[in-house]
Structure formats: structure tokens, C-alpha cells
Motif scaffolding. Sequence first.
Motif, short mmCIF file in Angstrom:
data_model
loop_
_atom_site.label_atom_id
_atom_site.label_comp_id
_atom_site.label_asym_id
_atom_site.label_seq_id
_atom_site.Cartn_x
_atom_site.Cartn_y
_atom_site.Cartn_z
N TRP A 1 11.74 47.43 -17.69
CA TRP A 1 12.96 47.46 -16.88
C TRP A 1 13.28 46.12 -16.25
O TRP A 1 12.42 45.26 -16.06
N THR A 2 14.57 45.98 -15.95
CA THR A 2 15.07 44.87 -15.16
C THR A 2 15.89 45.47 -14.03
O THR A 2 15.95 46.69 -13.88
N LEU A 3 16.55 44.64 -13.26
CA LEU A 3 17.34 45.13 -12.15
C LEU A 3 18.57 45.91 -12.60
O LEU A 3 19.17 46.65 -11.81
N ILE A 4 18.97 45.74 -13.87
CA ILE A 4 20.21 46.39 -14.33
C ILE A 4 19.99 47.29 -15.54
O ILE A 4 20.92 47.98 -15.96
N ASP A 5 18.78 47.33 -16.10
CA ASP A 5 18.59 48.12 -17.33
C ASP A 5 17.13 48.53 -17.43
O ASP A 5 16.24 47.94 -16.80
N TRP A 6 16.87 49.58 -18.23
CA TRP A 6 15.50 49.98 -18.50
C TRP A 6 15.40 50.62 -19.88
O TRP A 6 16.38 51.13 -20.42
N GLU A 7 14.19 50.56 -20.45
CA GLU A 7 13.91 51.12 -21.78
C GLU A 7 12.56 51.83 -21.74
O GLU A 7 11.56 51.25 -21.31
N PHE A 8 12.54 53.09 -22.14
CA PHE A 8 11.29 53.86 -22.12
C PHE A 8 10.37 53.39 -23.24
O PHE A 8 10.75 53.35 -24.41
N ILE A 9 9.11 53.03 -22.88
CA ILE A 9 8.15 52.52 -23.87
C ILE A 9 6.81 53.25 -23.80
O ILE A 9 5.82 52.81 -24.40
N GLY A 10 6.74 54.35 -23.05
CA GLY A 10 5.51 55.12 -22.98
C GLY A 10 4.39 54.38 -22.26
O GLY A 10 4.59 53.78 -21.20
N LEU A 11 3.20 54.38 -22.85
CA LEU A 11 2.01 53.81 -22.21
C LEU A 11 1.78 52.34 -22.57
O LEU A 11 0.70 51.81 -22.29
N GLU A 12 2.76 51.70 -23.15
CA GLU A 12 2.58 50.31 -23.58
C GLU A 12 2.24 49.38 -22.42
O GLU A 12 1.44 48.45 -22.57
N ASN A 13 2.86 49.60 -21.28
CA ASN A 13 2.56 48.75 -20.13
C ASN A 13 1.09 48.85 -19.72
O ASN A 13 0.45 47.84 -19.39
N PHE A 14 0.57 50.07 -19.75
CA PHE A 14 -0.83 50.27 -19.38
C PHE A 14 -1.77 49.62 -20.39
O PHE A 14 -2.77 49.01 -20.02
N LYS A 15 -1.43 49.75 -21.67
CA LYS A 15 -2.24 49.11 -22.71
C LYS A 15 -2.24 47.59 -22.54
O LYS A 15 -3.28 46.93 -22.64
N GLN A 16 -1.07 47.04 -22.26
CA GLN A 16 -0.97 45.60 -22.08
C GLN A 16 -1.69 45.14 -20.83
O GLN A 16 -2.35 44.09 -20.82
N PHE A 17 -1.58 45.95 -19.76
CA PHE A 17 -2.24 45.57 -18.52
C PHE A 17 -3.75 45.54 -18.70
O PHE A 17 -4.43 44.63 -18.21
N PHE A 18 -4.30 46.51 -19.42
CA PHE A 18 -5.74 46.54 -19.64
C PHE A 18 -6.20 45.45 -20.60
O PHE A 18 -7.39 45.14 -20.66
N SER A 19 -5.26 44.88 -21.36
CA SER A 19 -5.62 43.79 -22.26
C SER A 19 -5.58 42.43 -21.56
O SER A 19 -5.96 41.42 -22.15
#
Length: 288
Positions: free
Chosen positions: A40-58
Motif C-alpha cells: 500500500w501507499t497513501l493513495i492505493d493498495w494491492e492485496f498480496i497475502g503473506l508476501e510481506n511476512f515472507k519478505q520480512f523474515f528474509s
Amino acid sequence: MSNVNKHMYSYFFIIPAAIIYTVFFLAPTVMSFFFSLTRWTLIDWEFIGLENFKQFFSEPSLMIGFKNTLFYAFSTMSLKVIIGLLLAVFLCSKIRNKNLLRSVVFFPALLSTIAVGVVFNAMMNPTIGIINKGLALIGITGPDWLGDANIALFSVVLVDVWKGVGIATVIFIAGIMAIPAEYYEAHKIDGGNSFQEFLHITLPLSRPALNTVIILALIGGMRTFDLVWAMTGGGPGFSTDLLASIIYKQYAGGFYGLATAGNVLLFLFVGLIAFPIFKLLNRKEVDL
């Protein structure tokens, strides 16, 4: 007034607090869980599931952040408990200028955390800092307190304890003063010494205060950001990076979804550690 009207009347006192709680805590929490699953940004968002968590753990700094956060939280908590309890016992004894000394101990807690971080950053400078200059007067070469990766985090821990031990001391003082004087009088009649008095009366009967200090210091330590950022910015390298500072760096880099996922992980991390400890401590409380 009927029972129904009395029941409705009581809700008028609850509704304002419920609205504030919902708007400022419950709704942002739910939104954080949702937006952690999006890009997401301040004006838009896109659903990506657990990708953020996978990237954070990497992230290579994540495990360092977890380790540093645990060390920071448990070390600051332990030192605040030990030093705060000893100070409270001393400040509850028969000494002169007791109230003045209590004020002096509590004073650092009133200072701005950012200001404390900036001041100690200057004081711990290896060449022009007042701490190393003072050590040089007695023939000791002071270390690079914040530039040496081996001791930088512990240096921040000591500053955190200096600033926060006053609150722990005040809580312990309240707990000790709530203990009935009859227990101490009976103990003196039985011929007990000061150490036995502390061990068998003060320590077990101030358990509620002890539990409060442990939980507050532990949660505060796991959520710490401002002091670390003001003193070291997470450096040198990742040596003083905590989970909160890692999350901040993601926000600063424009990775809002990734940072939100980090906040969710921090929320769960704090809860999974603090809640079982809270239940365990409350189970062992001693009633007066």
C-alpha cells in the motif's frame, strides 16, 4: 427510575470511553492486520497475502533484531527490578532527607527520552565525551561506548536503566509502604535481622509491585525505539538494531506494507512473551 433506565443510564458513562478505544486502538489494530497483507501507499493498495511476512523474515537484520530485542528487554527489566527494589528498601528506611532523595531518583523519568539520548550520545563520545575524560583523570582509557559493536547495545541498556529505574523505585516504594507495620514489629520481636526481614517479609509481600515492574519494564523494553534511535540509529552496523528500529527503517524506505507486517509481528511477539509471564506472576502473588 426503572431498572431498564438505570441500566441504560450506566452506558452513558461507558460509551465515550468505548468510542475513544475503538477509534484510537481497536480500529487501527484491525487495519494494521489487514494492511500487513497488502502493498500500500497513501493513495492505493494491492492485496498480496503473506508476501510481506515472507519478505520480512528474509531480511538479514531480522534475527539480529530479535536477539537484540530480547537481550535489551530482559536486561533492562532485570536491572530495573534489582536496582529499583534496593533503592526502594533504602528510601523506605529511617534516613534523613528521604523525600528529597526520592525526588532525585525519580527525576530522570521526567526527562524527554530523545533529549536523554542526544545528551548521552555526546557524553559517551570516545574523544571529547565527559565520561571518557573523567576516566582519563584516574588513568583509565575509556572505550568507544557507542562505536564498538561489542558494547554499544549494553551502553544503551545502562542509559535506559538510568532513566527508567525511578518509576520502578516509586512502584516498589508504594508496594513496601502497603505492607502492615505489624509484620515488621513481630519479626523484630522474634530477633530477626534486616536481611531476614527483607527476605521473608518485604520481598514476598511486595510481590504485586514486583509483578507490575516486571511486566511494564519487559513490554517497554521490547517496544523501545526512541532512545536507541537517538543514541546510535541502530548502529554500528546492526549491533543495536531492535525490532522497532528495523520497522522504522522500512517505513522510512517507503515499504509501508512490509513495515506494517513488522508491526504486526512485534505486536504478536510482545503478546506471546508478556502474556504467559503475566499469568505466571499473578499465579504466585501473595495476599496480605
